[in-house]
Design an enzyme around this catalytic site. Structure first.
Site, short mmCIF file in Angstrom:
data_model
loop_
_atom_site.label_atom_id
_atom_site.label_comp_id
_atom_site.label_asym_id
_atom_site.label_seq_id
_atom_site.Cartn_x
_atom_site.Cartn_y
_atom_site.Cartn_z
N ASP A 83 -3.53 -6.49 -0.99
CA ASP A 83 -4.51 -5.79 0.03
C ASP A 83 -5.87 -5.17 -0.61
O ASP A 83 -5.84 -5.31 -1.94
CB ASP A 83 -3.61 -4.84 0.79
CG ASP A 83 -3.18 -3.61 -0.41
OD1 ASP A 83 -2.70 -3.86 -1.34
OD2 ASP A 83 -3.23 -2.58 0.19
N GLU A 178 -0.66 -1.71 -1.46
CA GLU A 178 -0.87 -0.57 -2.47
C GLU A 178 -1.95 0.53 -2.06
O GLU A 178 -1.79 1.41 -2.51
CB GLU A 178 -1.40 -1.58 -3.70
CG GLU A 178 -1.16 -0.71 -5.06
CD GLU A 178 -2.57 0.23 -5.29
OE1 GLU A 178 -2.65 1.00 -6.39
OE2 GLU A 178 -3.73 -0.18 -4.70
ZN LIG Z 1 -5.73 -1.52 -6.79
#
Ligand SMILES: [Zn+2]
Length: 410
Positions: A83, A178
């Site tokens: 992401d 994340e």
């Molecule tokens: Zn990162």
């Protein structure tokens, strides 16, 4: 070892897929579009001959590069996240390659006035002569962390082709979310099967990270006493004003805006306040747990003084643990950092260990039983339109990866 072309082809392909996560979403992964890249990676892992390629119900993609040596060697995990940050658009990313940068301005977009140079980014100075990749002015690049993915994929392909290179079993893991702090929430450490792991999610070449903040949340609730302002003398407790008093009593030298490196802070992030009730939320951060606790005692003392000053109010202060400094775990397994530092040096770089002013997926994983420091990928200025990555830096990251897995097999 020159994997520049392979890394470049992969990086551009991954950067073009919009994988922005969403911190307001209640699903996991937070956005469906992340699954597009995760599926693509699962297919590519199969295509390069990786074994046990799986995508689980949460979207985690895992695979194995089988050992090339006999005997039990530690199993090493290699991780990166798909992401991109919520702070800048990740849609229609158009990577641009600036070959053999000579030290001048890099025009990310002349039209939009997005110009990168050593004045606005001193970290670039270390990359003279290197091939620099940027976006084109209206999006982030997504080198955080598609650089890490490209590095792991290219190195895995190389290792699968060169079975003469000695290494134990390697586990690859690609994760979503994340950037919204949920990256490894459902990650099955046991099923992953690694003894130690590395996230490839750092920045400039040579930088490695084995330390994160200790993090607590803080919540302050003031219950006031509302009476008509005309007859409020000695009868009113104005929760809003009391909360403001406490917030401003916190020293200005201990807030994010005035601290750096290893200095901790308390940041008050949200305040909702009226006469009857005020609620303040915030975060407490320090690399040193003792110092974190000392800051909390300091805020408690401020609140104790406010209780004496405003006897008509009821004031509650609570702290909740969020995450802990991964160094506590990693330091118990010295080989994890020793092998990494040796691998960085072997790639001709001077290792630069720095504390992360935040958390990483590795900090959670470390406390889930998988010690996981973070390795550079060669990029910088993450989360915005000035983001860049050095192709040579990515190549060195892949070189470190190969050196590292060899070290573990010695
Ligand atoms: Zn990162």
């Amino acid at each position: 070892m020159d994997l520049k072309n392979a890394i470049y082809q992969r990086f551009v392909r991954y950067a073009k897929v919009d994988t922005q996560s969403d911190d307001k979403s209640r699903t996991f992964p937070s956005t469906k579009k992340q699954l597009v890249l995760l599926k693509m990676l699962a297919a590519e892992l199969k295509a390069i001959g990786a074994k046990k390629v799986k995508m689980d119900k949460y979207g985690y993609v895992t695979a194995e590069v089988p050992a090339t040596v006999k005997g039990r060697k530690p199993v090493i995990g290699l991780l990166a996240h798909v992401d991109t940050a919520t702070s800048a658009s990740g849609k229609d990313v158009k990577p641009q390659l600036h070959r053999a940068w000579q030290g001048g301005d890099i025009a990310i977009s002349r039209k939009l006035g997005v110009i990168l140079n050593t004045k606005n980014c001193p970290e670039l100075a270390g990359c003279k002569g290197e091939d620099i990749i940027t976006a084109s002015g209206d999006t982030l690049l997504g080198a955080d962390d598609k650089a890490g993915i490209a590095v792991i994929m290219a190195a895995a392909e190389y290792l699968l082709k060169h079975k003469e290179i000695p290494h134990g079993a390697l586990k690859i893991g690609f994760t979503p979310d994340e950037e919204v702090g949920q990256g490894v929430k459902y990650f099955n450490v046991k099923a992953f099967g690694a003894d130690y792991a590395y996230t490839f999610d750092g920045d400039v070449a040579g930088a490695v990270e084995d330390e994160t903040f200790n993090a607590d949340g803080v919540r302050l609730v003031v219950h006031g006493k509302s009476v008509h302002p005309g007859s409020a003398k000695n009868a009113m407790a104005n929760a809003a004003r009391i909360a403001a008093d406490i917030v401003t009593a916190w020293p200005e030298s201990r807030v994010p805006e005035t601290t750096e490196l290893r200095e901790g802070f308390i940041m008050f992030t949200d305040i909702t306040a009226g006469t009857e009730k005020a609620e303040v939320d915030g975060i407490v951060r320090d690399h040193d747990l003792k110092k974190l606790k000392a800051m909390e005692r300091q805020l408690e003392a401020i609140v104790a003084a406010a209780r004496l000053k405003y006897p008509l109010a009821k004031i509650e202060l609570t702290f909740t643990e969020q995450y802990r400094n991964m160094k506590e775990v990693i330091a118990k397994h010295p080989a994890v950092m020793n092998n990494l530092l040796a691998a960085v040096k072997q790639a001709g770089l001077t290792p630069h260990i720095k504390p992360v002013r935040g958390g990483t997926d590795g900090s959670r994983l470390s406390f889930m039983g998988l010690p996981t420091p973070n390795v550079f990928t060669g990029g910088y200025n993450y989360h915005g339109r000035y983001e860049w990555v050095s192709l040579d830096g990515m190549n060195r990251s892949a070189e470190v990866l190969v050196n590292l897995v060899k070290k573990w097999a010695e």
